[in-house]
Design an enzyme around this catalytic site. Structure first.
Site, mmCIF file in Angstrom:
data_model
loop_
_atom_site.group_PDB
_atom_site.id
_atom_site.type_symbol
_atom_site.label_atom_id
_atom_site.label_comp_id
_atom_site.label_asym_id
_atom_site.label_seq_id
_atom_site.Cartn_x
_atom_site.Cartn_y
_atom_site.Cartn_z
ATOM 1 N N TYR A 184 -2.185 -0.997 10.610
ATOM 2 C CA TYR A 184 -2.877 -1.238 8.673
ATOM 3 C C TYR A 184 -1.164 -0.497 8.561
ATOM 4 C CZ TYR A 184 -3.925 -1.241 3.679
ATOM 5 O OH TYR A 184 -4.371 -1.749 2.602
ATOM 6 N N SER A 191 1.261 -0.952 -0.185
ATOM 7 C CA SER A 191 -0.430 -0.016 -0.291
ATOM 8 C C SER A 191 0.603 1.399 -0.004
ATOM 9 C CB SER A 191 -0.449 0.072 1.527
ATOM 10 O OG SER A 191 -1.429 1.156 1.239
#
Ligand code: NAP
Length: 242
Positions: A165, A142
């Site tokens: 995350y 990401s």
């Protein structure tokens, strides 16, 4: 010799994973669609098979040792070889909890899928990948993995401070480099892909990119030529800052 290339995409019953399966199958791969839930996986496989694609269901929960071992044993029996592994399965259990109040149990749960999952799956399928002439592993990371971007006030990601995350994807990038270095001499290419902010269930469909756009960099890294990079982190604009 026209043996079909074989790929496995984890967490592929929906979202970016399903699109990656569809594209690899359309390119002629036999693709194993990884799903932790049989019914959701069967529905995704049926839709793709209905479009004439060679897609098969592989039940695999990346957070579960026994499930991953069983899936690797099944693939060993069915094909004996894996050309492409896309570690796509991922979760973000909260998009709003501040770091100071995110429970350690939740951080662990996210790491179990986003970090230990790809480690577990990569290790389990390595014997099959080593049989392939040009094995490729893609870790779906990401832009939020990029420490450079997270500390840059000008970055669109500066304000997105997700403890579990973001740090899980930074760790995944480090995992990518470790595997890539060990496996480089065996002809592997192991890279991390940033699909961009994409409309999927992961973010309540707030992303501004389509799954088709997200799949591009994953496909590119999954099908790299022999002179392609390894141990890198890329989005579809090119190399990304760690
Ligand atoms: P998604 O639509 O929520 O899909 C996530 C997939 O992962 C689902 O198939 C889910 O299965 C599966 N999964 C979750 N836990 C699993 C487990 N323990 N074992 C196996 N599969 C599991 O999200 P997405 O956006 O397509 O995400 C795909 C990847 O892209 C993730 O790694 C994510 O972090 C990354 N990513 C997404 C974005 C974005 O903006 N969407 C941006 C950057 C990176 P179930 O249906 O059973 O839950």
């Amino acid at each position: 010799m026209s043996e079909r290339l074989t790929a496995l995409v984890t967490g592929a019953n929906k979202g970016i994973g399903t699109e990656v399966v569809r594209r690899l199958a359309a390119d002629g791969y036999t693709v194993w669609l990884g799903s932790r839930d049989r019914a959701r996986g069967e529905a995704a496989v049926a839709a793709l098979k209905g479009a004439g694609l060679d897609v098969r269901l592989l039940e695999i929960d990346v957070a579960d040792d026994a499930s991953v071992t069983k899936a690797a044993q099944r693939l060993a029996q069915e094909t004996g070889r894996l050309d492409v592994l896309v570690n796509n399965a991922g979760i973000a259990l909260s998009l709003s909890t501040p770091p100071s109040t995110e429970a350690v149990a939740q951080v662990k749960a996210v790491y179990e899928v986003n970090v230990f999952g790809p480690v577990r799956v990569t290790q389990a399928f390595l014997p099959l990948l080593k049989v392939a002439p040009a094995p490729r592993i893609v870790m779906v990371s990401s832009g939020l993995a990029s420490l450079t971007r997270l500390v840059d006030p000008a970055s669109e990601f500066y304000a997105i401070n997700l403890l579990s995350y973001n740090s899980s994807k930074t760790a995944l990038n480090a995992v990518t480099v470790s595997f890539a270095k060990e496996l480089a001499a065996s002809g592997f290419k192991v890279n991390a892909a940033d699909p961009g902010y994409t409309a999927t269930d992961l973010n309540g469909h707030t992303g501004y990119r389509t799954v088709a756009q997200a799949a591009e960099i994953i496909l590119k890294l999954a099908t790299l030529p022999a002179d392609g990079p390894t141990a890198g982190f890329f989005d579809d604009q090119g190399a990304e800052s760690w």
